[in-house]
Design an enzyme around this catalytic site. Structure first.
Site, PDB file in Angstrom:
ATOM      1  N   GLY A 251       0.690  -1.251   0.036  1.00 36.71           N
ATOM      2  CA  GLY A 251       0.026  -0.084  -0.019  1.00 36.71           C
ATOM      3  C   GLY A 251       0.908   1.207   0.013  1.00 36.71           C
ATOM      4  CD  GLU A 293       0.600  -9.409   1.297  1.00 37.92           C
ATOM      5  OE1 GLU A 293      -0.291  -8.515   0.999  1.00 37.92           O
ATOM      6  OE2 GLU A 293       0.503 -10.595   1.674  1.00 37.92           O
ATOM      7  N   PRO A 294       4.388  -5.055  -0.954  1.00 38.85           N
ATOM      8  CG  PRO A 294       6.669  -4.681  -1.116  1.00 38.85           C
ATOM      9  CD  PRO A 294       6.061  -5.446  -0.742  1.00 38.85           C
ATOM     10  NE  ARG A 296      -0.457   2.567  -5.917  1.00 37.18           N
ATOM     11  CZ  ARG A 296      -1.541   2.333  -6.608  1.00 37.18           C
ATOM     12  NH1 ARG A 296      -1.684   3.070  -7.785  1.00 37.18           N
ATOM     13  NH2 ARG A 296      -2.668   1.892  -6.218  1.00 37.18           N
ATOM     14  CB  CYS A 364     -15.836   3.990 -29.201  1.00 35.74           C
ATOM     15  SG  CYS A 364     -14.936   3.835 -30.729  1.00 35.74           S
ATOM     16  CD  GLU A 365     -16.845   4.008 -22.385  1.00 35.35           C
ATOM     17  OE1 GLU A 365     -17.657   4.231 -21.855  1.00 35.35           O
ATOM     18  OE2 GLU A 365     -16.725   2.997 -23.241  1.00 35.35           O
ATOM     19  CE1 TYR A 393      -2.351  -3.215  -8.677  1.00 36.16           C
ATOM     20  CE2 TYR A 393      -1.181  -1.238  -7.941  1.00 36.16           C
ATOM     21  CZ  TYR A 393      -1.916  -2.620  -7.846  1.00 36.16           C
ATOM     22  OH  TYR A 393      -1.405  -3.198  -6.334  1.00 36.16           O
TER      23      TYR A 393
HETATM   24  C1  LIG Z   1      -3.231  -4.676  -3.593  1.00 32.04           C
HETATM   25  C2  LIG Z   1      -2.576  -5.538  -2.611  1.00 32.04           C
HETATM   26  C3  LIG Z   1      -1.223  -5.324  -2.236  1.00 32.04           C
HETATM   27  C4  LIG Z   1      -0.351  -4.480  -3.018  1.00 32.04           C
HETATM   28  O1  LIG Z   1      -0.860  -3.084  -2.819  1.00 32.04           O
HETATM   29  P1  LIG Z   1       0.261  -1.850  -3.471  1.00 32.04           P
HETATM   30  O2  LIG Z   1      -0.625  -0.791  -3.182  1.00 32.04           O
HETATM   31  O3  LIG Z   1       0.240  -1.975  -4.896  1.00 32.04           O
HETATM   32  O4  LIG Z   1       1.519  -1.849  -2.722  1.00 32.04           O
HETATM   33  C5  LIG Z   1      -0.800  -6.201  -1.402  1.00 32.04           C
HETATM   34  N1  LIG Z   1      -1.458  -7.189  -0.595  1.00 32.04           N
HETATM   35  C6  LIG Z   1      -2.788  -7.174  -0.872  1.00 32.04           C
HETATM   36  C7  LIG Z   1      -3.561  -8.403  -0.249  1.00 32.04           C
HETATM   37  C8  LIG Z   1      -3.303  -6.673  -2.046  1.00 32.04           C
HETATM   38  O5  LIG Z   1      -4.682  -6.740  -2.530  1.00 32.04           O
END
Ligand SMILES: *Cc1c(COP(=O)(O)O)cnc(C)c1O
Length: 439
Positions: A251, A293-294, A296, A364-365, A393
């Site tokens: 996140g 879990e990075p 982005r 087309c939007e 993403y």
């Molecule tokens: C989307 C997600 C992430 C990654 O989030 P980022 O904002 O891309 O770092 C990590 N863990 C879970 C469970 C997610 O759904």
């Protein structure tokens, strides 16, 4: 240039934009446009900063890159080389990891509705952890693990109920969510207790993910406080000290624009470690093994999309539209989230911006916009537009809307460009169409 001061890994030489040591106008000519470009050196650097932040603090941890942000077989290889783990959320991502030979003892499997087939695949591959989201899945997994003659290590996904200040579509830590078990309403405690009755799953700890594109570290401190207090409450159901685990999700936000001011990777990791140390000590718990879990924050700044400008359409007294050869099919986040991006004309990168343009796609939007207000020098048909921070993403969320073939992905390493995913052809688009049964 000052309006690009928030962008990493670029340079301007001979009036052209360079990225990862490569001339982007040359890239556009060589590989065609639209083109997704990944600065692999920059992505590697982000991985290293995450891994070394834990190593320096001597905290055992796995940095599991969130594959949903951008995943290809070649990127899996890069991650494996950097000592990263991988968080997957589908059978397709699992298959990608397997095709790349990614070490399964560093893979974690997520999702709020994993199918029986996906769970069987994960069991067969021997993924390190499965993050259980709901009771249906818990029982299904126990049964399938039994059939496979295995005991699967799991984490239980909990929702701490922290309100993060981000777009509501990417908020996941509050109670009204499709993800995980609420702590406040007792569902998490019931789920943890239930694991005791099952013999083919082994609960090692908890998982939470409170949202995405977050800038405020106090949200993480709050989440750790709530989750660790809950950990103390359900301690009786958890393993001995050495095996206890806590996954704090991903996140961390990035700088899409100069107005964005996220904390650094180092500050973010230090905050997670400090908060976990403080809260576990306060509850008489050992320091758990950490997972994060990075997604982005590793791949978004490493990505760039190159387009060729077609029509330039001034609407007197209103604005000037610039249409590019891509669309929401390769750049969905502006249409989907109202996300804001920065751009530059790659072939006129040394010239100061002169006015704002509305950069539209070719789908087309009316909602098919790339950038609502792009600050650019004089735009003409044939210019190459570089849109920054598109690594996360976009490729991953892309579609074939309007039957547009997906662009190619090019990786930049050490000043060399390599094709990582080839451009789709019309043949690719037609491959699954049948004119009559089985034809
Ligand atoms: C989307 C997600 C992430 C990654 O989030 P980022 O904002 O891309 O770092 C990590 N863990 C879970 C469970 C997610 O759904």
């Amino acid at each position: 240039m000052s309006h690009l001061s928030h962008i990493e890994g670029y340079a301007i030489a001979h009036d052209r934009l360079w990225f990862g040591g490569v001339d982007t106008v040359d890239l556009a000519h060589r590989f065609g446009t639209p083109l997704w470009v990944i600065n692999e050196d920059l992505a590697r650097d982000k991985c290293r900063r995450y891994v070394s932040s834990f190593a320096r603090a001597e905290v055992p941890a796995t940095v599991a890159y969130a594959g949903k942000a951008f995943l290809t077989t070649s990127f899996c290889r890069l991650l494996a080389e950097e000592g990263m783990g991988l968080d997957v959320c589908s059978g397709g991502e699992l298959a990608t990891a397997r095709a790349a030979g990614f070490p399964m003892d560093r893979v974690l499997f997520h999702g709020n509705n994993k199918s029986a087939d996906e769970l069987r695949l994960a069991l067969e591959m021997g993924v390190a952890r499965i993050v259980v989201d709901n009771l249906h899945e818990l029982h299904l997994l126990d049964r399938l693990a039994g059939e496979a003659g295995k005991v699967q290590p799991i984490l239980v996904r909990v929702t701490p109920g922290v309100n993060t200040h981000t777009h509501s579509h990417i908020q996941t830590g509050h109670l009204d969510t499709k993800f995980g078990f609420g702590i406040e309403n007792g569902l998490a405690a019931a789920a943890v207790a239930r694991t005791r009755e099952l013999v083919h799953v082994r609960l090692l700890g908890l998982h939470c993910h409170i949202g995405s594109q977050l800038f405020d570290l106090s949200c993480y401190r709050a989440a750790v406080g709530i989750v660790v207090a809950f950990l103390a409450e359900v301690r009786a159901f958890l393993p001995n000290d050495a095996a206890l685990e806590l996954d704090l999700g991903g996140g961390l936000g990035i700088r899409y624009t100069a107005e964005d001011h996220p904390p650094s990777i180092e500050e973010y990791v230090a905050t997670l470690i400090e908060a976990t140390r403080r809260e576990t000590a306060a509850h008489g718990l050992p320091m758990p093994r950490l997972w994060i879990e990075p997604g982005r924050s590793i791949i978004a700044p490493a990505g760039l999309t190159l387009y060729t400008v077609g029509a330039v359409k001034p609407i007197p007294g209103i604005r000037t539209y610039v249409a590019v050869d891509g669309s929401m099919a390769d750049h969905p986040r502006t249409a989907l989230y109202g996300a804001v991006y920065s751009a530059v004309l790659a072939n006129k990168a040394g010239r100061p911006p002169r006015q704002t343009y509305a950069v539209a796609g070719k789908a087309c939007e009316s909602g098919d916009m790339i950038i609502h207000q792009a600050w650019l020098s004089d735009v003409e048909p044939g210019d190459v537009l570089a849109v920054f921070c598109t690594g996360a993403y976009h490729y991953a969320m892309s579609s074939n809307y309007n039957r547009l073939p997906r662009p190619a992905v090019v990786g930049l390493t050490g000043g060399q460009a390599r094709l990582r995913v080839r451009r789709e052809t019309y043949e690719d688009l037609l491959r699954h169409d049948l004119l009559s049964d089985g034809e």
